[in-house]
Motif scaffolding. Structure first.
Motif, short mmCIF file in Angstrom:
data_model
loop_
_atom_site.label_atom_id
_atom_site.label_comp_id
_atom_site.label_asym_id
_atom_site.label_seq_id
_atom_site.Cartn_x
_atom_site.Cartn_y
_atom_site.Cartn_z
N GLN A 135 31.02 -50.12 -5.18
CA GLN A 135 31.21 -48.70 -4.88
C GLN A 135 30.68 -47.83 -6.01
OE1 GLN A 135 33.91 -46.60 -6.33
NE2 GLN A 135 33.77 -44.87 -4.93
N SER A 184 51.37 -53.44 -5.52
CA SER A 184 51.95 -52.64 -4.45
C SER A 184 50.94 -51.63 -3.89
CB SER A 184 53.19 -51.90 -4.97
OG SER A 184 52.85 -51.19 -6.14
N ARG A 206 36.49 -43.77 -11.56
CA ARG A 206 36.25 -44.41 -10.26
C ARG A 206 36.88 -45.80 -10.23
NH1 ARG A 206 30.19 -44.15 -9.00
NH2 ARG A 206 29.83 -43.69 -11.19
N LEU A 231 52.70 -45.05 -9.57
CA LEU A 231 51.56 -44.63 -8.76
C LEU A 231 51.76 -45.06 -7.31
CD1 LEU A 231 48.33 -45.19 -10.77
CD2 LEU A 231 48.95 -43.19 -9.43
N VAL A 241 41.77 -40.93 -2.63
CA VAL A 241 43.02 -41.68 -2.86
C VAL A 241 43.63 -41.26 -4.20
CG1 VAL A 241 43.90 -43.96 -3.48
CG2 VAL A 241 42.49 -43.67 -1.43
N ILE A 242 42.81 -41.19 -5.21
CA ILE A 242 43.35 -40.91 -6.54
C ILE A 242 43.89 -39.47 -6.60
CG2 ILE A 242 41.37 -40.05 -7.83
CD1 ILE A 242 42.11 -42.08 -9.96
N VAL A 249 47.72 -50.24 -1.59
CA VAL A 249 47.47 -50.37 -0.15
C VAL A 249 46.65 -51.61 0.18
CG1 VAL A 249 46.40 -49.28 1.83
CG2 VAL A 249 47.63 -47.89 0.18
N VAL A 251 44.42 -48.30 -8.33
CA VAL A 251 45.54 -47.79 -7.54
C VAL A 251 45.65 -48.56 -6.23
CG1 VAL A 251 46.45 -45.77 -6.33
CG2 VAL A 251 45.34 -45.50 -8.57
N LEU A 252 44.49 -48.85 -5.63
CA LEU A 252 44.50 -49.56 -4.35
C LEU A 252 44.75 -51.06 -4.51
CD1 LEU A 252 41.41 -47.77 -2.77
CD2 LEU A 252 43.76 -47.61 -1.95
N PHE A 310 50.32 -44.76 -3.29
CA PHE A 310 49.44 -44.29 -2.22
C PHE A 310 49.78 -45.07 -0.97
CE2 PHE A 310 45.80 -44.26 0.52
CZ PHE A 310 45.50 -42.92 0.54
N PRO A 311 50.04 -44.42 0.17
CA PRO A 311 50.08 -42.97 0.34
C PRO A 311 51.16 -42.31 -0.52
CG PRO A 311 50.32 -44.15 2.43
CD PRO A 311 50.34 -45.16 1.39
N ARG A 319 48.60 -54.84 -0.45
CA ARG A 319 49.69 -55.00 0.52
C ARG A 319 49.14 -55.40 1.88
NH1 ARG A 319 52.92 -50.47 -1.11
NH2 ARG A 319 52.52 -49.49 0.88
N PHE A 323 39.51 -46.63 -11.93
CA PHE A 323 40.96 -46.43 -11.87
C PHE A 323 41.42 -46.20 -10.43
CE2 PHE A 323 44.84 -43.86 -12.24
CZ PHE A 323 45.62 -44.76 -12.95
N ALA A 324 40.59 -45.51 -9.65
CA ALA A 324 40.93 -45.28 -8.25
C ALA A 324 41.12 -46.61 -7.53
CB ALA A 324 39.84 -44.46 -7.57
N TRP A 325 40.25 -47.57 -7.84
CA TRP A 325 40.39 -48.89 -7.21
C TRP A 325 41.62 -49.62 -7.73
CZ3 TRP A 325 38.21 -50.05 -2.87
CH2 TRP A 325 37.00 -49.42 -2.51
N PRO A 385 37.98 -43.69 -2.30
CA PRO A 385 38.77 -43.91 -3.50
C PRO A 385 39.02 -42.63 -4.30
CG PRO A 385 37.14 -45.63 -3.27
CD PRO A 385 36.85 -44.63 -2.21
#
Ligand SMILES: Nc1ncnc2c1ncn2[C@@H]1O[C@H](COP(=O)(O)OP(=O)(O)O)[C@@H](O)[C@H]1O
Ligand SMILES: [Mg+2]
Lengths: 342, 261, 272
Positions: free
Chosen positions: C151, C119, C108, B41, B29-30, C121, C114-115, B43-44, C124, C110-112, B26
């Protein structure tokens, strides 16, 4: 005497609450003399040594070093060189820096420091290790650095707290001989703490035997061995058979020809034979154990009263007697050493 | 490593690799997303651009927040180090009745919820007429966790150090003060650096107490980020996050190098 | 060593600043928290009598269980391999494992996000399997919170397990194998048996941290984050019902304290 006395402990005592670690101790160490403080664990040896170094304040008494009263002087102003049981080498300093530490504190000029450190390194055979950190040294090397660090400052008295206890047997003996050689050559006044009586006998000019905080006897190794002052000294130094003699008999009925009172009989003074026991200073028994020691044989003789008599004789004892068989022990009148009445 | 060549060893290895990816993925990823040349935002990432970094640096809230956090964390680290190390020395070098209990009390904030501490402190300060202003309030509140963090590092360090080395220094002629600076301090240095780094990073990263106790005008960076992340999926947040990850990396490397020197 | 009274004075002086911080900022406020929750309207009965709030408590406890299980399953292999590795890379790997601890939980989480975004990863991918609705997103779901929080807390589990496994003498495992145990059996009968207390301690620590976590559940859970810490936050800064918030905080405090006491005891016994 006072002229050559480097270190004087005068009625030195230390109490922790109700426990007495050291009880009113009087001890004088002459210039160039090595005195061992010997006794079982917990008898107050370390406490005594640390009072001299200035890490523990005495509850009572005085300490004189070269005639000067240092009882209340801060540790860093006393002129003592201590070798710690854990060595206490500075882990962040190299061998050379460890040895130079005390010289720097004394403001010795740099060139002289380098010179004296080099001499000490050579004397202790540490050449090539000057830049190493303590953790990169073997146990024996660490021990020598600890000794060098304490000796290089030329202290009025060297204090050693069980300095060999972390070494294996072979290394211990070699290092002991080395240290004694160094100590006599440099004429260092030394107080040496150990719980190992063989070590104390081998290295010291005089032994101070301690028990439960009390000084039991002070004398040369031969004196404390041959003329022990107390029952404790007799059994702590070497091995001893002890009888309490009254009207020519021991407490367990063995006929004795010697002084009255508490008597010490060293095992090597006893001989064994097959003849029947007649008269005093002879007793028959059964061999319980025969062990070959290399230099001789040790036997344990069980007597009718239940006592186990210790005997040390030549290696041939093992051929003449066997376990479970009979044997008669004999000794001379002079072998019975009376302890002073308590 | 006999046991690791068995089938079991391979299962363990496979799971460890999975765990590693899960742990660090993660963060990568960020960082990747922050370079995306899209208005949202992605990703990819699509394309490559630094526009979100420009946007982040142009936003006064982030920059102000960063300096507030820096000041906060520096003060917390220094104060925690002094207070915590003093307490650790007392707990390890002096035996006194109740020291075991006191040690447990001092370490306990580490296992208590930060939000509960924050609520309790907010209530405490609001009932207190001489409550200090926001920044000071937050600094002293962070001490409640910073001091235990220093203790947790320094207690074992102090217990491992042979107390005789200080006596050896005095025996060789160093005054107690000299002995402390020449021997004790250098030996403790790696521990002190690690402890200060931990307290710093805790204070810099902490959000719960900062939300409750920090001043609204000078909000620490984590509070600004928390607010922004709640609002929308803004690529600027990814850029700021990436910068923070870089900062953390630099700090960790610096701490390692300095402590092991 | 310094003597008697002077020694006592020095010790007191060294302790004074920390004692002051704890007396004023810890003991007093925590007692205040309990007093506040008891004053005014009956807060505890309101919490315990309301199925909504009981659901929040249950939700948090369930989150704790799930996160603990995930971190245990993923953390043990990593901790075990790191503890047993004999390469010089082991130190670097351990450092990398703990690196996330240097990064704020906000970043950390925020990273999740994004996923997990619609939309994103991960969302999706799930949409692609056809198992979820086309507009499904992991944000706002319980599963999403578990994945992200596990995590965030994984390094803490690994560090605890690493220390425990390092504490088990490797020769014990060798002895078991020498006596005919396969590596798996040796690991199970000896290493895990001896590490049991420490494993439980690490699990309880992670459990306690998950039950009371705030940043991750609040960011990933969004508006539907029915967890204890998030609820406290809403009651205070949004609804301004401080006595009720204090009561929920007190309940959380009691849970954390009892868990902490248990694992403190376990860590003390881990050598047995
Ligand atoms: N700081 C202390 N507090 C209480 N008792 C102590 C302390 N230091 C030593 N003692 C006690 O004093 C006695 C002598 O200890 P020590 O000098 O270390 O013995 P030795 O070195 O001969 O083994 C022991 O009974 C020990 O328990
Ligand atoms: Mg001793």
């Amino acid at each position: 005497m006072t002229n050559s006395a480097d270190l004087v402990l005068d009625g030195l005592a230390r109490r922790y609450g109700s426990t007495t670690a050291v009880a009113r101790m009087d001890l004088t160490v002459a210039a160039g003399e090595l005195v061992a403080l010997l006794g079982p664990s917990g008898c107050g040896k370390t406490t005594t040594l640390r009072m001299v170094a200035g890490f523990i304040e005495p509850s009572e008494g005085r300490i004189l070093l070269r005639g000067k009263d240092i009882t209340t002087m801060p540790a860093h102003q006393r002129d003592t060189g201590m070798v710690f049981q854990s060595y206490a080498l500075f882990p962040h300093l190299s061998v050379a820096e460890n040895i130079a530490f005390g010289l720097k504190r004394r403001g010795v000029p740099k060139p002289e420091i380098a010179q004296r450190v080099a001499r000490m390194v050579a004397l202790l055979q540490l050449q090539g290790l000057e830049a190493r950190l303590p953790k990169q040294l073997s146990g024996g090397q660490q021990q020598r650095v600890a000794v060098g660090r304490a000796l290089v400052i030329n202290p009025a008295v060297v204090l050693l707290d069980e300095p060999f206890s972390n070494l294996d047997a072979l290394l211990r003996e070699g290092t002991r001989i080395e240290l004694r050689r160094l100590q006599t050559e440099l004429g260092l006044t030394t107080l040496f703490v150990t719980h190992d009586q063989a070590e104390a006998m081998a290295i010291s000019d005089r032994i101070a035997v301690m028990n439960k905080g009390r000084l039991e006897q002070l004398g040369t190794p031969r004196e404390v061995y041959e003329r022990p002052a107390t029952r404790f000294v007799a059994s702590f130094i070497g091995r001893a058979n002890i009888f309490v003699s009254r009207d020519g008999r021991s407490e367990d009925g063995i006929p004795l020809d010697g002084p009255e009172g508490t008597l010490v009989l060293r095992p090597e003074r006893v001989t064994l034979d097959e003849a029947p026991a007649e008269g005093p200073n002879a007793v028959a028994g059964t061999v319980d154990l025969l062990s070959f020691l290399g230099t001789g044989t040790q036997a344990v003789l069980r007597l009718p009263g239940g006592r186990q008599l210790l005997v040390e004789g030549p290696a041939s004892l093992a051929d003449r007697f066997h376990t479970g068989g009979p044997a008669t022990a004999r000794w001379m009148r002079d072998d019975l050493v009376a302890l002073p009445a308590e | 490593m006999t046991s690791l060549r068995s089938p079991l060893g391979w299962v363990l290895r496979g799971m460890a690799v999975l765990g590693f990816i899960y742990l660090l993925g993660p963060l990568l990823v960020i960082v990747a997303a922050s370079f995306s040349d899209t208005g949202y935002l992605a990703f990819p990432p699509q394309g490559f651009s630094l526009r979100w970094y420009h946007a982040a640096l142009a936003d006064a809230r982030y920059l102000t927040g960063f300096f507030v956090s820096l000041r906060l964390a520096a003060m917390v680290a220094v104060l925690s180090l002094i207070i915590g190390t003093a307490a650790a020395v007392a707990l390890t070098r002096f035996a006194f009745p109740g020291s075991v209990l006191l040690e447990a009390l001092f370490l306990s904030p580490l296992v208590l919820p930060a939000l509960v501490l924050a609520v309790a402190l907010t209530l405490f300060f609001s009932a207190n007429p001489i409550a200090p202003p926001g920044m000071t309030r937050l600094v002293i509140s962070h001490l409640l966790v910073g001091v235990p963090m220093v203790l947790r590092v320094m207690l074992p360090v102090l217990r491992r150090v042979d107390p005789a080395i200080e006596e050896a220094a005095r025996n060789l002629g160093a005054s107690p003060t000299k002995a402390f600076f020449l021997v004790t301090l250098p030996v403790l240095r790696p521990g002190l650096i690690a402890a200060a780094a931990l307290a710093f990073i805790f204070s810099f990263d902490e959000v719960e107490m900062a939300l409750f106790l920090g001043s609204v005008r000078d909000a620490p960076l984590t509070v600004v980020l928390y607010g922004a992340a709640q609002m929308q999926m803004d690529p600027t947040v990814a850029a700021v996050s990436s910068l923070l990850i870089l900062l953390a990396l630099l700090l960790m490397v610096a701490q390692q190098m300095y402590a092991n020197r | 060593m310094i003597e008697g009274a002077r020694r006592g004075l020095i010790a007191a002086g060294l302790l004074a600043p920390a004692a002051l911080v704890f007396a004023i900022l810890f003991v007093w406020p925590q007692l205040g928290l309990f007093l506040q929750s008891l004053g005014g309207p009956p807060t505890f009965s309101r919490f315990l009598g309301d199925s909504y709030y009981l659901g929040v408590l249950g939700n948090s406890l369930l989150l704790g269980v799930c996160v603990t299980l995930v971190t245990l399953v993923l953390g043990f292999p990593l901790a075990f391999l790191l503890a047993r590795a004999e390469t010089r890379w082991a130190g670097l790997l351990l450092l990398l494992t703990t690196f996330p601890l240097w990064v704020s939980a906000v970043v950390r989480s925020f990273a999740w996000m994004v996923l997990f975004f619609r939309s994103g990863v991960a969302s999706r991918f799930l949409q692609g399997t056809g198992l979820v609705a086309p507009d499904f997103q992991l944000i706002g779901t319980f599963a999403g919170v578990v994945i992200a929080l596990a995590q965030v807390l994984l390094p803490i589990m690994i560090v605890t397990l690493y220390a425990v496994i390092r504490g088990v003498d490797r020769d014990l495992e060798h002895a078991a194998m020498n006596l005919g145990a396969s590596p798996a059996v040796a690991l199970w009968l000896v290493t895990l048996r001896l590490a049991r207390g420490g494993v439980l301690a690490g699990s309880l620590l992670v459990f306690s941290l998950s039950v009371s976590a705030f940043a991750t559940p609040s960011l990933i859970g969004g508006a539907r984050a029915h967890f204890m810490a998030v609820t406290i936050y809403e009651q205070t800064l949004e609804l301004l019902d401080w006595p009720f918030a204090a009561a929920i905080a007190a309940i959380l405090l009691v849970i954390s304290l009892s868990v902490a006491l248990t694992y403190g005891k376990l860590l003390g016994e881990k050598t047995r």
